[in-house]
Scaffold this active site. Structure first.
Site, PDB file in Angstrom:
ATOM      1  N   CYS A 304       0.807  -1.224   0.000  1.00 43.54           N
ATOM      2  CA  CYS A 304       0.000   0.000   0.000  1.00 43.54           C
ATOM      3  C   CYS A 304       0.842   1.278   0.000  1.00 43.54           C
ATOM      4  CB  CYS A 304      -0.974  -0.015   1.176  1.00 43.54           C
ATOM      5  SG  CYS A 304      -0.219   0.014   2.816  1.00 43.54           S
ATOM      6  N   HIS A 352      -2.604   1.097   6.748  1.00 42.68           N
ATOM      7  CA  HIS A 352      -2.991   1.022   5.341  1.00 42.68           C
ATOM      8  C   HIS A 352      -3.215   2.429   4.793  1.00 42.68           C
ATOM      9  CE1 HIS A 352      -4.300  -0.927   1.712  1.00 42.68           C
ATOM     10  NE2 HIS A 352      -5.423  -0.222   1.693  1.00 42.68           N
ATOM     11  N   HIS A 364      -5.710   1.724  -4.517  1.00 41.48           N
ATOM     12  CA  HIS A 364      -4.829   1.205  -3.464  1.00 41.48           C
ATOM     13  C   HIS A 364      -4.430  -0.234  -3.761  1.00 41.48           C
ATOM     14  CE1 HIS A 364      -8.049  -0.960  -0.778  1.00 41.48           C
ATOM     15  NE2 HIS A 364      -8.438  -0.946  -2.029  1.00 41.48           N
TER      16      HIS A 364
END
Length: 392
Positions: A304, A352, A364
């Site tokens: 990420c 994240h 993402h």
């Protein structure tokens, strides 16, 4: 008259066969044990909802462990570069020390050929700490100016070399510790992912289908929330556009063309920022379909924070490597004020991050087994959003 009929033995008939009472009890026990054996697995087996929650938790923990791994890896890389630099420096200083020692040796040879006093110089060259000898007046007084300069140079080189060697040793020890931490962090991620894979592998085809249906329902709800946010943002933008038009009309009626000039100047910063955000989004969009790989920074795969770092790098903006640092690399704004290019961070441990592209959506790298994709920022519920940060 007494009856000679034999008494019927106690027991029951099974399939037309008379069985003794002991055999009946045994059969009953076997039946009960069979029922218990058949019932135990289903009683102990977790529900599909429990499996889903466990797998989601494991992926989240793996994501958090991945960011810790990334941080340790970055630290290890920097420490390795420092060690390499120090070792190169030590090697160069050692060479200079050897050169200084050779020069002193040449003086000793010259004294020997001319019959001058040699023992002190010879002792000096063999001693561990020559300064102890050179500090003695009787020896220093017999040295020429050039010899004294050579002695000073030798002592200085020896002191600096020893200092750098100690520093290099300490850095090597720090590097060793970092490498151990890196190995531990890597093992943690791998264990979490292995456990998640094991749980998923135990699901039946029917359970996997039901799990997919649950995920689809969550995705639909996330997209609904994203659409609501898009409408809110569109309404705000429309209201802001009307406000600016009214302000421009008032300025034109009151001061001629000066208002137009001011409006053009004020829009320049926004245009610059918008251009960078557009470049970051264009880069991220080009990565869609590439696999999530923990610790990866491209170009073939990403995690990420590796994706968001690479996207903004393409726009000329340098971001830190991990989410814990990226969250501080800009201005924090509310979710309702999010603009394309902003970074959206998730969970209390900031494990994240995604790149906002507008209309409640982001690009993402979600989790292991998935690919870079567009998805609602509410993919894991509104409460999972930690903050929104504008890098530039």
């Amino acid at each position: 008259m007494a009856s000679h009929r034999k008494s019927r033995p106690t027991g029951t008939r099974v399939a037309g066969i008379r069985t003794p009472a002991l055999a009946t009890a045994a059969l009953t026990s076997v039946a009960l044990l069979s029922q218990t054996a058949n019932a135990t697995p289903s009683d102990d087996r977790p529900t599909l909802e429990e499996v889903e929650k466990k797998v989601d938790d494991l992926y989240r923990q793996a994501g958090s462990a991945t960011e810790k791994y990334n941080a340790v890896k970055e630290k290890t890389t920097k420490q390795r570069k420092k060690v390499d630099t120090l070792l190169d420096d030590v090697a160069q200083r050692t060479q200079k020390l050897n050169d200084a020692r050779e020069e002193l040796g040449s003086f000793a040879s010259a004294q020997y050929r001319t019959g001058a006093s040699v023992p002190e110089t010879a002792t000096l060259l063999l001693a561990d700490s020559p300064q102890d000898y050179f500090d003695q007046n009787q020896l220093m007084n017999r040295l020429t100016g050039r010899q004294k300069t050579a002695v000073d140079d030798y002592v200085t080189q020896q002191s600096e070399t020893m200092k750098k060697r100690r520093e290099a040793t300490e850095s090597l020890e720090t590097l060793t510790d970092s490498q151990k931490d890196l190995k531990t962090a890597k093992s943690t991620v791998q264990k979490k992912l292995a456990t998640a894979r094991e749980l998923l592998s135990e699901l039946t085809a029917e359970e996997k289908a039901r799990l997919a249906a649950i995920e689809k329902k969550k995705q639909e709800e996330a997209e609904r929330k994203a659409a609501e946010l898009a409408k809110q943002q569109a309404a705000k933008e429309e209201a802001e556009r009307k406000r600016r038009e009214e302000a421009a009309q008032q300025q034109e009626s009151g001061s001629g063309s000066s208002g137009t000039s001011g409006g053009t100047g004020s829009s320049t910063p926004g245009t610059s920022t918008g251009t960078k955000a557009e470049k970051a989004i264009a880069f991220a969009r080009a990565q869609i379909g590439k696999p999530y790989v923990w610790g990866a920074t491209g170009p073939g795969s990403y995690d990420c924070s590796g994706l968001t770092q690479a996207a903004w790098k393409a726009a000329g903006v340098t971001l830190p490597r991990v989410t814990y640092d990226q969250v501080n690399a800009g201005t924090t704004v509310s979710v309702s004020q999010a603009q394309p290019g902003d970074l959206v961070f998730f969970y209390d441990d900031i494990s994240h991050v995604g790149l906002y592209i507008g209309d409640g959506m982001m690009i993402h790298a979600p989790k292991p087994g998935a690919y870079v994709r567009e998805e609602s920022i509410f993919y894991d519920g509104e409460s999972s959003i930690y903050s929104v940060v504008r890098p530039a």
